[in-house]
Design a protein around this motif. Sequence first.
Motif, short mmCIF file in Angstrom:
data_model
loop_
_atom_site.label_atom_id
_atom_site.label_comp_id
_atom_site.label_asym_id
_atom_site.label_seq_id
_atom_site.Cartn_x
_atom_site.Cartn_y
_atom_site.Cartn_z
N SER A 20 6.34 1.15 -10.04
CA SER A 20 5.02 1.41 -10.63
C SER A 20 4.34 2.53 -9.89
CB SER A 20 4.16 0.15 -10.55
OG SER A 20 3.88 -0.17 -9.18
N LEU A 21 3.22 3.05 -10.44
CA LEU A 21 2.46 4.10 -9.79
C LEU A 21 1.97 3.68 -8.40
CD1 LEU A 21 0.26 5.36 -12.78
CD2 LEU A 21 2.36 6.39 -11.89
N GLU A 22 1.46 2.41 -8.34
CA GLU A 22 0.94 1.93 -7.06
C GLU A 22 2.05 1.81 -6.03
OE1 GLU A 22 0.30 0.66 -9.94
OE2 GLU A 22 -1.86 0.95 -10.22
N THR A 23 3.23 1.37 -6.46
CA THR A 23 4.35 1.21 -5.52
C THR A 23 4.83 2.56 -5.00
OG1 THR A 23 5.06 -0.77 -6.72
CG2 THR A 23 6.65 0.24 -5.22
N VAL A 24 4.84 3.56 -5.86
CA VAL A 24 5.22 4.92 -5.42
C VAL A 24 4.26 5.41 -4.33
CG1 VAL A 24 5.35 7.33 -6.13
CG2 VAL A 24 6.37 5.55 -7.56
N LEU A 25 2.96 5.23 -4.58
CA LEU A 25 1.98 5.66 -3.59
C LEU A 25 2.12 4.85 -2.30
CD1 LEU A 25 -1.20 6.17 -5.81
CD2 LEU A 25 0.20 7.94 -4.71
N TYR A 26 2.39 3.55 -2.44
CA TYR A 26 2.56 2.66 -1.28
C TYR A 26 3.74 3.13 -0.41
CZ TYR A 26 4.31 -1.55 1.11
OH TYR A 26 4.79 -2.45 2.03
N LEU A 27 4.87 3.43 -1.06
CA LEU A 27 6.06 3.85 -0.32
C LEU A 27 5.85 5.22 0.33
CD1 LEU A 27 8.76 2.67 -2.89
CD2 LEU A 27 8.32 1.69 -0.61
N LEU A 28 5.27 6.15 -0.42
CA LEU A 28 5.03 7.48 0.12
C LEU A 28 4.02 7.43 1.28
CD1 LEU A 28 4.92 9.67 -3.11
CD2 LEU A 28 6.66 9.73 -1.32
N ALA A 29 2.97 6.64 1.12
CA ALA A 29 1.97 6.51 2.19
C ALA A 29 2.59 5.88 3.43
CB ALA A 29 0.79 5.69 1.71
N SER A 30 3.53 4.95 3.25
CA SER A 30 4.21 4.34 4.40
C SER A 30 5.06 5.37 5.14
CB SER A 30 5.08 3.18 3.93
OG SER A 30 4.29 2.17 3.32
N LEU A 31 5.78 6.18 4.37
CA LEU A 31 6.62 7.22 4.99
C LEU A 31 5.78 8.28 5.70
CD1 LEU A 31 9.21 7.75 2.11
CD2 LEU A 31 9.75 6.92 4.41
N GLU A 32 4.62 8.62 5.13
CA GLU A 32 3.83 9.75 5.62
C GLU A 32 2.61 9.34 6.44
OE1 GLU A 32 4.73 12.79 5.15
OE2 GLU A 32 5.66 13.11 3.18
N HIS A 33 2.51 8.08 6.86
CA HIS A 33 1.24 7.62 7.41
C HIS A 33 0.88 8.27 8.75
CE1 HIS A 33 3.66 5.02 10.02
NE2 HIS A 33 2.56 4.76 10.70
N SER A 60 1.65 11.55 9.40
CA SER A 60 1.63 13.00 9.19
C SER A 60 0.22 13.47 8.84
CB SER A 60 2.59 13.38 8.06
OG SER A 60 2.48 14.76 7.76
N ARG A 61 -0.10 14.70 9.27
CA ARG A 61 -1.37 15.32 8.91
C ARG A 61 -1.16 16.51 7.98
NH1 ARG A 61 -4.46 11.93 8.60
NH2 ARG A 61 -6.14 13.47 8.46
N HIS A 62 0.04 16.62 7.42
CA HIS A 62 0.30 17.67 6.44
C HIS A 62 -0.62 17.46 5.24
CE1 HIS A 62 2.37 19.99 3.32
NE2 HIS A 62 2.97 20.65 4.30
N PRO A 63 -1.13 18.56 4.64
CA PRO A 63 -2.06 18.40 3.50
C PRO A 63 -1.52 17.51 2.38
CG PRO A 63 -2.07 20.67 4.24
CD PRO A 63 -1.00 19.98 5.03
N LEU A 64 -0.20 17.58 2.09
CA LEU A 64 0.37 16.73 1.05
C LEU A 64 0.32 15.27 1.48
CD1 LEU A 64 3.47 18.83 -0.08
CD2 LEU A 64 1.24 18.65 -1.19
N ALA A 65 0.63 15.02 2.76
CA ALA A 65 0.61 13.64 3.26
C ALA A 65 -0.81 13.08 3.23
CB ALA A 65 1.16 13.60 4.68
N VAL A 66 -1.78 13.90 3.61
CA VAL A 66 -3.18 13.44 3.58
C VAL A 66 -3.61 13.11 2.16
CG1 VAL A 66 -5.56 14.15 4.00
CG2 VAL A 66 -3.78 14.72 5.68
N ALA A 67 -3.20 13.94 1.19
CA ALA A 67 -3.55 13.67 -0.21
C ALA A 67 -2.94 12.36 -0.69
CB ALA A 67 -3.08 14.83 -1.09
N ILE A 68 -1.70 12.08 -0.28
CA ILE A 68 -1.04 10.82 -0.66
C ILE A 68 -1.79 9.64 -0.04
CG2 ILE A 68 1.05 9.44 -0.28
CD1 ILE A 68 2.63 12.08 -0.58
N GLN A 69 -2.16 9.77 1.23
CA GLN A 69 -2.87 8.68 1.89
C GLN A 69 -4.22 8.42 1.23
OE1 GLN A 69 -2.93 10.25 5.86
NE2 GLN A 69 -0.70 10.25 5.99
#
Length: 745
Positions: free
Chosen positions: A462-475, A477-486
């Motif tokens: 689901s959309l929420e699960t995708v964001l959950y997994l990506l936020a876990s991987l990138e938590h 990181s301070r890269h602009p893409l990672a910050v946007a995901i968080q």
Amino acid sequence: MSLSSSLDSQAPEVAILRVSGLRCAGCVRSLENQLKEQPGVNAAAVNLVTGTAVVTYSPNETTPTAIVESLNQGRFQATLAEANVLLELPTTAEETSLPRLAIALVLLILSSVGHGINLLPGHWPMLEAMIWHWGLATIALVLPGWEILREGIAGLSQGRPNMNTLVALGALGAYLTSTVAWLWPALGWQCFFDEPVMILGFILLGRSLEQRVRQQAQRDLRSLLALQPKQALWQPSLTASDRWPIPVSRIQVGDWLWVDAGEPFPADGTIVTGETLVDESMLTGESLPVAKGVGAFVLAGSRNVGAAVTLRVERCGRASFLGQILDLVVQAQNRKAPVQQMADVVAGYFGYGVLLLAAGTALFWGAIAPHFFPEITNNTPLLPLKLALSVLVIACPCALGLATPIALLVGISRAAAKGLIIRGGDVLQHSQQLDTIVFDKTGTLTTGELEVAEIHLYGDLSLETVLYLLASLEHKSRHPLAVAIQKAWAATNQTTELATVTELETVLGLGISGWIEGHYYQAGRLSWLRDQGIDSPPLAVETHVALARDRQLMAVVTFRDRLRPEAVSTIQALQAQGYEIHVLTGDTAKAAQQLLEPLGLLPVNIHPDLQPQQKLALIEEWQTKGKTVAMVGDGMNDAPALTAAQVGISLGSGTEVAIEAADIILTRNHLEDVLAVLALSRATFRKIQQNLLWAVAYNIVALPIAAGVGLPLWGLSLTPGLAAAGMAFSSIIVVLNSLSLSRAN
């Protein structure tokens, strides 16, 4: 001990010393040589104007205390800048003794009155007596001139003649010769006791005026120093109502400080009680006060303009944001441009050259000139000595030594007051030769505040699960893409804690991978996933992060960004000045060209789909073609390119790696500051060139005149006293010319 900690312990460290006793460029070279001769010292740079020495040393071979103790055994005296105390500049009282100057001026007036006795009404036999003039000269040498004599003779005995050596020899030579002429009148020599009085009087007057102008030149730097208060209100506990005033030098990390309304914050820290408005205009350029409450971070030097708050100290002294700026400014003034290094080498040998010229002058007018110009030399037996003394005191190594550092002090301090940190004179010189400026896109030309635009699903997540997994991987990181995901994950208002990631690996500029709950996840660019053997449909996506689970594509997240408001005007202004502009980005060509279209750049000047090593390769390619390149960036992946470019420029909001790699730091994060820093660099370097031209021209013209070149031609010569006045005021001209930078637009 681990290998990394062992390496860290052996890494060179930097100490900053405050030094007294610096008089001219010869002193600078002498002190630098003394420091470099000490065991464990790798490099040393001394600044004549600020009286500081920046020393790079090996901590496993020596310590800053040992360096200071060794130095203090000689004629220079040094103190160590402590870690939790902001740097200070010497005061006027420390640099010039007003009582000595007052005594010298009184003696100068009395001597002048004695020699102009015929102009006074009445009869003044005492003022005509030679013992009166001998007494004035003796007092001048013993009282106001004693320090000059001591330092000058010490420098000569150590084989390191300096400006005080030349002045001391001139004053002593005139005094001893006059004493001999007075005691043995049969020699027929002329007494000129007024010359040592005039020499010392004019020299001290010139130094006093020069120091006062230097104080004005240090105005911008002192305004930064004034941002930190002298005292802070310390609380023994968070709930305590009693508060104790303590010096800021005693503040420690973890302390609680009470900051009243209207007072500046004495350290960097986090607000733990209260809400207020904070004026950060002097540090960040933000014109309006910023509302801050519990948990907000504040900077030392910013001012509390709302209500009283309690602060937990996170960084203090030289480790604070303000302290780091001041350290960078001081170190920048000690980083010398190639033109200054050459001037310092010349000035280092200047004293020897002047001594040889003075000896040659005496030899010529004593042994050779009588055969060619008897009408000049026959009736003036002391002419060779007086001309030699004039050569000694008119020579001005000080102007040559001040030419670069005083301009750097004004230029770099003014830049720092505007939030522009220039790391050194070498950066200024390289900035004059730039013809190509390269920008990173994300976070530099754009705001860097990306937000999730769309999520394309290709599996059962689901959309929420995708964001959950990506936020876990990138938590982390301070890269602009990672910050946007968080941020996108936080916006879902989910209470689930982020997953634990094991065997986390990052491939710089490409993606990240790790294990979550028994599945192997990869997140990054589609091209990278394809290189890992993961099938994906051909997608014309823009800025994106693709997610794969167990080597199966699950989702593609796209992002949108926007140009900084000042990006278009900045690029157009740089192009109008003749710079060639390029943009480097890791985005696809389509995404980059759409976003950058308002800049009006040709497609050939936009370089998409780049990894960090490819950015570096492009910089090096342009350099091999003869281009002089500046790189403007803010991210970790920009660091190699920032280092390789002749001038690296980083925004203050960039990563620590990017800031460390940069030569210029724009602390206010305004892109138009690129224009300001280039303009100020050009203006400062022009002043350096003007000062050096004046210093060289002055000595080229003044030394031959003092040596008597004008005597056979026009009957023109200089007395030692007038020569001393010329030397004193030549340095003032250099300082005044540099000071005009503070009024430049």
